[in-house]
Design a protein around this motif. Sequence first.
Motif, PDB file in Angstrom:
ATOM      1  N   PRO A  16      32.184  30.070  40.152  1.00 35.35           N
ATOM      2  CA  PRO A  16      33.308  31.126  39.634  1.00 35.35           C
ATOM      3  C   PRO A  16      34.716  30.565  39.957  1.00 35.35           C
ATOM      4  O   PRO A  16      34.874  29.761  40.832  1.00 35.35           O
ATOM      5  CB  PRO A  16      33.258  32.191  40.324  1.00 35.35           C
ATOM      6  N   CYS A  19      39.419  32.908  43.013  1.00 37.08           N
ATOM      7  CA  CYS A  19      39.576  33.296  44.340  1.00 37.08           C
ATOM      8  C   CYS A  19      38.168  33.633  44.910  1.00 37.08           C
ATOM      9  O   CYS A  19      37.838  34.088  45.908  1.00 37.08           O
ATOM     10  CB  CYS A  19      40.575  34.301  44.501  1.00 37.08           C
ATOM     11  N   SER A  20      37.032  33.300  43.888  1.00 27.58           N
ATOM     12  CA  SER A  20      35.825  33.901  44.352  1.00 27.58           C
ATOM     13  C   SER A  20      35.342  33.217  45.359  1.00 27.58           C
ATOM     14  O   SER A  20      34.440  34.009  46.040  1.00 27.58           O
ATOM     15  CB  SER A  20      34.755  33.532  43.003  1.00 27.58           C
ATOM     16  N   ARG A  21      35.481  31.912  45.687  1.00 31.35           N
ATOM     17  CA  ARG A  21      34.684  31.299  47.013  1.00 31.35           C
ATOM     18  C   ARG A  21      35.316  32.118  48.210  1.00 31.35           C
ATOM     19  O   ARG A  21      34.584  32.405  48.978  1.00 31.35           O
ATOM     20  CB  ARG A  21      35.124  29.971  46.848  1.00 31.35           C
ATOM     21  N   TYR A  23      36.598  35.024  48.403  1.00 30.09           N
ATOM     22  CA  TYR A  23      36.191  36.501  48.305  1.00 30.09           C
ATOM     23  C   TYR A  23      34.717  36.572  49.031  1.00 30.09           C
ATOM     24  O   TYR A  23      34.196  37.253  49.786  1.00 30.09           O
ATOM     25  CB  TYR A  23      36.403  37.228  46.958  1.00 30.09           C
ATOM     26  N   ILE A  24      33.833  35.692  48.397  1.00 29.44           N
ATOM     27  CA  ILE A  24      32.478  35.752  48.620  1.00 29.44           C
ATOM     28  C   ILE A  24      32.246  35.238  50.263  1.00 29.44           C
ATOM     29  O   ILE A  24      31.394  35.903  51.037  1.00 29.44           O
ATOM     30  CB  ILE A  24      31.384  34.877  47.761  1.00 29.44           C
TER      31      ILE A  24
END
Length: 145
Positions: A16, A19-21, A23-24
């Motif tokens: 994704p 910022c997904s990395r 956030y996860i």
Amino acid sequence: MTENGPKLLEINPRLPGYCSRSYILQLYGVDLVVCAFLISCGIKPVLPNQLHADGHIMGVMCVASIHGLALKTPEIEKQIKMLSLNKEIGYFSIYDESFLIKSKTGMDYLCGNIYVKEHDLEAAKRKLLKVCDDLGINTPEYPIF
């Protein structure tokens, strides 16, 4: 092609965006880039059977035409840096200043992401709205609600 029909040789996963990395990783302790790298090397990543989020993250994408120049003012940059160092917000700057100037061509570009992490969703929403107001991100042209 095999005697039983087509055989899948590869699946090319796509992570994704933006910022997904981060956030996860913050919420679940799982780094998707490391997992993708291990899988590409034929190594199965070790992940817990059950993943539980450590809070809630809520953020807003900033666009160059509305937020770009404001985010680059010394006062706002200092405020963002202080909030980030105190871990009150997270901030990703996506493009450099020269790219922000090109945004006046009629096309708009994402220039950053500001987010907060809190124990519950309502607290995250309240905090993000306050930060957006304080930094001038909440505007009539780009209302945050």
